[in-house]
Write a protein that holds these residues in place. Structure first.
Motif, short mmCIF file in Angstrom:
data_model
loop_
_atom_site.label_atom_id
_atom_site.label_comp_id
_atom_site.label_asym_id
_atom_site.label_seq_id
_atom_site.Cartn_x
_atom_site.Cartn_y
_atom_site.Cartn_z
N ARG A 82 0.81 -1.22 0.00
CA ARG A 82 0.00 0.00 0.00
C ARG A 82 0.85 1.27 0.00
NH1 ARG A 82 -2.83 -4.01 1.72
NH2 ARG A 82 -5.08 -4.02 1.84
N GLY A 83 2.16 1.11 -0.17
CA GLY A 83 3.05 2.26 -0.17
C GLY A 83 3.25 2.87 1.20
N LEU A 84 3.01 2.08 2.24
CA LEU A 84 3.14 2.57 3.62
C LEU A 84 4.33 1.95 4.35
CD1 LEU A 84 -0.65 2.31 4.54
CD2 LEU A 84 0.62 4.40 3.99
N GLY A 85 5.19 1.28 3.60
CA GLY A 85 6.33 0.60 4.22
C GLY A 85 7.26 1.51 4.99
N ASP A 86 7.29 2.78 4.61
CA ASP A 86 8.14 3.73 5.33
C ASP A 86 7.46 4.24 6.60
OD1 ASP A 86 6.20 5.12 3.81
OD2 ASP A 86 7.45 6.93 3.73
N ARG A 87 6.18 3.98 6.77
CA ARG A 87 5.43 4.44 7.94
C ARG A 87 5.12 3.34 8.94
NH1 ARG A 87 4.20 9.21 8.41
NH2 ARG A 87 4.24 10.69 6.71
#
Length: 105
Positions: A82-87
């Protein structure tokens, strides 16, 4: 219940069912947290990851932990997809034995 029994139990719970593809957050958490500015959050017993993913979508930086490795691995994959791997940072901890340290990212 011993530590090994707890680990086995939760690994069996998550490993024995189909992975959640769109886990939902706790409604009460969403109501309360919606009123706060994003910051850092610690999700103890993250399970399928509904709370962690919701918080991350709202701009929070989340450290999510669970006793079951399968749970944190699944959540990590969902966050990346979901493109949230940095969060969302995940880690396996048995809270009777260890506790997550300070977030380094």
């Amino acid at each position: 219940m011993s530590t090994n029994d707890a680990v086995t139990f939760w690994e069996d719970v998550y490993g024995g069912r189909q992975a959640a593809t769109d886990p939902r957050p706790n409604q009460r958490l969403a109501q309360i947290a919606a009123g706060f500015p994003p910051g850092d959050a610690l999700d103890l017993g993250c399970g399928d990851g509904g709370d962690a993913l919701w918080l991350a979508r709202q701009g929070w930086r989340v450290s999510a932990v669970d006793i079951a490795a399968v749970a944190v691995e699944r959540l990590s994959g969902l966050a990346r997809a979901r493109g949230l791997g940095d969060r969302v940072v995940t880690a396996r901890h048995d809270l009777q034995e260890s506790f997550p340290g300070e977030r380094t990212t």
